[in-house]
Design an enzyme around this catalytic site. Structure first.
Site, PDB file in Angstrom:
ATOM      1  CB  THR A   1       1.980   7.556  -2.160  1.00 30.43           C
ATOM      2  OG1 THR A   1       2.867   6.682  -2.849  1.00 30.43           O
ATOM      3  CG2 THR A   1       1.330   8.502  -3.161  1.00 30.43           C
TER       4      THR A   1
ATOM      5  CE  LYS B   1       2.794   5.470  -6.490  1.00 29.98           C
ATOM      6  NZ  LYS B   1       2.807   5.099  -5.059  1.00 29.98           N
TER       7      LYS B   1
ATOM      8  CE  LYS C   1      -2.352   7.338  -0.274  1.00 27.29           C
ATOM      9  NZ  LYS C   1      -1.042   7.049   0.323  1.00 27.29           N
TER      10      LYS C   1
END
Lengths: 280, 280
Positions: A85, A160, A228
């Site tokens: 990711t 995502k 993050k």
């Protein structure tokens, strides 16, 4: 997560070459029959499909752009799939560099965590060209229950992000509800059981309400990684000129959980912050 | 919602007496065999179990405390069940007044809406004494799929509040996620389909993502009622000395939806506010 994914590939009959910054991490794979490579470049030179999964954007840049990186070794028509990711811009930059060298790229972040990788039941959100997706889907199918092409390179990352934005509001709402239930001296587990039959139901309520009430957070998806990811979401939202106010607020709450020492706690630990706040 | 609930009672074989501030509203019930009563007091005089469902706390106070209210007519050992969503303090005040007159009270707010009342599949969250709950459960079972005793009088309302707090964060998170998907030029319906397989899944995502993307809000649970309910939540949270920051923020967002003319829109219309905000 690379270990269980590669293990599933070997068991499905694929010939696997492997590189890891920490060689010991690769030992279980070598015992299963994988070939050790000394660099990402060496992996790219030895295979038709390169799969990478690392922690963050700079790690992906290192794996692909270094002197011994994937881009230096990519075969003509080589296909790279990155499951990390990361920022969509980095995914696009890697795709561009590979294209210059005759290779192709898919960004393919996952949801389902370590458990999903082990059981081969990850959900994979893919960005890239349809033809490349067609080549890659069977490979990724070895460790996933769902692999979907969402759009061009970067679209996997953007999908995502939608997932993480939804989860941020959802988990905070659940945490506030359960905290309220406890403060109001209700049996919070009984409340979750009853309201999970209706419009407040969620995967998080079904799978995390009990552990949230028990204050157990030593499992699942870590707050550090969620921060993050939310960082990418907030940066992209700014770029798109839209407001995601609850995601932004919850990102700050996760920062407070980190300050409480909870960087490795599951994302459901937002409730610990609420409990600390009302004691403080 | 009283109409389908009472209809289900009549069809289950109960003898039903009915009062409504607007008599025409009761006509369908009278045709089904219900007996018209001229006041809440008259209903209480004619039945062992009184069931009320109105809009808000002042309406409940009127139904129970007026000169022609339920409390004036309650039989010895009469049992009252109020299905409205109201302040827990009002529920406790009604219970106290009834107790003085030999009656008993359960607060029993519902979730599942008009559709749940019609299909007899409401979820009912009950506060009161166990013995009274035992008397009432069979009656409420005629129009519900789940009836649960959550604690003393007021506990039904408090449980409903937990439900609404969870929904507030959940729906805003979903709205932000879908808005982000659209701004990022993803196929938002495809994104919802993919991420609903994982940790972001919710009843709201399964049942509202598509209509949110289509901008359809003329159904469901109205913003006006959600604001009323969140008002109770915020007041109770203050009383309990706890913070529910996202519920508070989302309450304000629903205020903005009301200002957009969306008071009767479904709660999922939070996405309309986000779209208006980024256009404005």
């Amino acid at each position: 997560m690379g270990l269980p994914m590669a293990t599933n590939l070997i068991r499905a009959g694929y010939l696997v070459s492997v590189f890891s910054r920490t060689r010991e991490r690769a030992e279980p794979l070598i015992r299963e029959g994988a070939t050790w490579c000394a660099s990402p470049k060496a992996v790219a030179e030895s295979t038709d499909v390169v799969i990478s999964i690392v922690s963050d954007s700079p790690d992906v840049e290192e794996v692909y752009f270094d002197a011994h990186g994937v881009c230096e070794g990519i075969k003509p028509d080589g296909l790279c799939i990155d499951m990390s990711t990361i920022a969509p811009d980095v995914a696009r930059a890697v795709a561009e560099r590979l294209r210059e060298r005759g290779g192709a790229f898919l960004d393919a972040p996952v949801s389902g965590g370590q458990a999903g990788a082990e059981s081969g039941k990850l959900t994979i959100m893919v960005g890239g060209e349809a033809a490349m997706f067609g080549r890659a889907a069977a490979v990724m199918g070895c460790y996933s229950k769902s692999v979907q092409l969402m759009g061009p390179v970067g679209a996997g990352q953007l999908t995502k992000m939608v997932n993480q934005i939804c989860i941020a509001g959802l988990v905070q709402g659940l945490a506030e509800g359960l905290r309220f239930a406890e403060a109001a001296e209700l049996d919070a587990k009984a409340v979750a059981e009853v309201i999970s039959k209706g419009a407040a139901q969620s995967w998080q309520m079904d799978n995390r309400a009990e552990t949230m009430i028990d204050g157990k957070f030593d499992f699942g998806f870590a707050v550090d990684w969620m921060r993050k990811d939310l960082g990418f979401c907030l940066e992209e939202a700014r770029r798109l000129g839209i407001s995601i106010p609850v995601a932004e607020l919850v990102d700050g709450f996760y920062g407070e959980v980190q300050e409480m020492g909870g960087g490795r706690w599951d994302t459901s630990s937002l409730i610990a912050r609420l409990c600390a706040a009302s004691r403080g």
